[in-house]
Design an enzyme around this catalytic site. Structure first.
Site, PDB file in Angstrom:
ATOM      1  N   ASP A  21      95.386 110.466 -10.644  1.00  0.00           N
ATOM      2  CA  ASP A  21      96.744 110.809 -11.068  1.00  0.00           C
ATOM      3  C   ASP A  21      97.689 109.925 -10.257  1.00  0.00           C
ATOM      4  OD1 ASP A  21      98.899 112.273 -12.241  1.00  0.00           O
ATOM      5  OD2 ASP A  21      99.073 113.453 -10.416  1.00  0.00           O
ATOM      6  N   SER A  22      98.988 110.051 -10.529  1.00  0.00           N
ATOM      7  CA  SER A  22      99.963 109.280  -9.764  1.00  0.00           C
ATOM      8  C   SER A  22     100.140 109.819  -8.343  1.00  0.00           C
ATOM      9  CB  SER A  22     101.322 109.342 -10.466  1.00  0.00           C
ATOM     10  OG  SER A  22     101.767 110.693 -10.489  1.00  0.00           O
ATOM     11  N   CYS A  26      96.118 113.132 -15.651  1.00  0.00           N
ATOM     12  CA  CYS A  26      97.506 112.718 -15.747  1.00  0.00           C
ATOM     13  C   CYS A  26      97.873 112.597 -17.224  1.00  0.00           C
ATOM     14  CB  CYS A  26      97.635 111.360 -15.059  1.00  0.00           C
ATOM     15  SG  CYS A  26      99.183 110.515 -15.379  1.00  0.00           S
ATOM     16  N   GLU A  65     106.415 116.021  -5.264  1.00  0.00           N
ATOM     17  CA  GLU A  65     105.810 115.052  -4.344  1.00  0.00           C
ATOM     18  C   GLU A  65     106.474 115.068  -2.962  1.00  0.00           C
ATOM     19  OE1 GLU A  65     103.158 113.041  -4.451  1.00  0.00           O
ATOM     20  OE2 GLU A  65     102.566 113.596  -6.483  1.00  0.00           O
ATOM     21  N   CYS A  68     102.293 118.011 -17.788  1.00  0.00           N
ATOM     22  CA  CYS A  68     102.195 117.139 -16.620  1.00  0.00           C
ATOM     23  C   CYS A  68     101.376 117.912 -15.607  1.00  0.00           C
ATOM     24  CB  CYS A  68     103.592 116.831 -16.069  1.00  0.00           C
ATOM     25  SG  CYS A  68     103.579 115.995 -14.468  1.00  0.00           S
ATOM     26  N   HIS A  94     101.366 117.930 -12.564  1.00  0.00           N
ATOM     27  CA  HIS A  94     102.108 118.428 -11.401  1.00  0.00           C
ATOM     28  C   HIS A  94     102.694 119.828 -11.644  1.00  0.00           C
ATOM     29  CE1 HIS A  94     102.136 114.199 -10.079  1.00  0.00           C
ATOM     30  NE2 HIS A  94     102.609 114.596  -8.905  1.00  0.00           N
TER      31      HIS A  94
HETATM   32  N1  DGL Z   1     100.973 114.116 -13.116  1.00  0.00           N
HETATM   33  C1  DGL Z   1     101.221 113.093 -14.053  1.00  0.00           C
HETATM   34  C2  DGL Z   1     101.290 113.602 -15.457  1.00  0.00           C
HETATM   35  O1  DGL Z   1     100.527 114.482 -15.773  1.00  0.00           O
HETATM   36  C3  DGL Z   1     102.158 111.978 -13.636  1.00  0.00           C
HETATM   37  C4  DGL Z   1     103.544 112.363 -13.337  1.00  0.00           C
HETATM   38  C5  DGL Z   1     104.379 111.210 -12.793  1.00  0.00           C
HETATM   39  O2  DGL Z   1     103.911 110.542 -11.876  1.00  0.00           O
HETATM   40  O3  DGL Z   1     105.483 110.995 -13.276  1.00  0.00           O
HETATM   41  O4  DGL Z   1     102.035 113.128 -16.274  1.00  0.00           O
END
Ligand code: DGL
Length: 261
Positions: free
Chosen positions: A9-10, A72, A151, A181, A183
């Site tokens: 993931d990011s 992600c 984050e 997402c 997150h």
């Molecule tokens: N967690 C990621 C997603 O599901 C990336 C979110 C991001 O870095 O903007 O989209």
């Protein structure tokens, strides 16, 4: 069979997927990469996303993974097909298919999809849901403030007002919410304070089921009795990574290491 599964993931968001995978597949060796150097992914172009994720896949392939999981939504929505074409010898799965499937079996009629800019602009969720059932009304909303708040660890102080500004206008119009997402499950309780009693769908459970089924069908589940090895890397700062995630992810007996790709 004991080859690892690569997950990325990011940043810390994909740990929600890693957590589900390690619970549903406790025998599997897992390598996780949080690409914090390039986080957030949500405001990046397709070309940028492809360049970051290509490097990550190449790293995983050098580690002889048996499967790659895009934990992600942003990359699942924008570069999954390209990665599958670039790396045809390793199965690569994204989170959107299984999340949509999980949603459809709930039989809901009015859903709000919240996600990053790049995911919403792809309209992947809306298109896929409407392809299966045109009578479902799909609202789409970009919520770009959330990933940076998560984050940075800011979310721990409470982000009710941000969530309320984004979501409260939908409260009476929807029966379900897709957390598009990885997150967002981290702030699910805070989202529920705003929206109350709805059906909440996130990616982590559904994708773990898909990974399990794939490995089982292809006879690749790890049957080796050795304790599974979980390796976690960030391309960013190790302390920041642990600070923002240790409230929701248990790092007992795990080490986070810095990775230069
Ligand atoms: N967690 C990621 C997603 O599901 C990336 C979110 C991001 O870095 O903007 O989209």
């Amino acid at each position: 069979m004991d080859r690892p599964i690569g997950i990325f993931d990011s940043g810390v968001g994909g740990l929600t997927v890693l957590d589900s995978l390690r619970k549903q597949l406790p025998q599997e060796n897992l390598i996780y990469i949080g690409d914090n150097l390039h986080c957030p992914y949500g405001n990046k172009t397709k070309e940028q996303l492809l360049s970051y994720t290509k490097q990550i896949c190449q790293y995983f392939i050098s580690k002889n993974v048996k499967m790659i999981v895009l934990a992600c939504n942003t990359t699942s929505a924008n570069v999954l097909n390209e990665l599958q074409i670039l790396f045809p010898n390793v199965p690569i799965v994204g989170v959107i298919n299984s999340t949509v499937h999980d949603f459809l079996v709930q039989d809901k009629k009015n859903v709000l999809v919240i996600a990053t800019h790049a995911t919403i602009q792809s309209h992947k969720y809306k298109e896929m849901i409407e392809k299966y059932n045109q009578s479902i009304h799909v609202f789409e909303l970009e919520t770009p403030q959330l990933v940076p708040l998560i984050e940075s660890g800011e979310y721990k102080k409470g982000i009710y007002s941000v969530l309320n500004d984004y979501l409260s206008v939908y409260k009476n119009d929807i029966d379900s919410l897709i957390l598009g997402c990885t997150h967002y499950p981290i702030v699910l309780n805070q989202i529920m304070e705003v929206l109350g009693d709805k059906t909440y769908i996130s990616s982590s459970h559904a994708i773990s089921q898909e990974v399990y089924s794939y490995l089982k069908v292809h006879n690749q589940l790890n049957t080796c009795s050795k304790k599974a090895l979980i390796q976690i890397y960030t391309t960013g700062d190790v302390h920041d990574f642990i600070y923002s995630s240790s409230d929701f992810f248990d790092f007992t007996n795990l080490e986070v290491k810095h990775l230069i790709l």
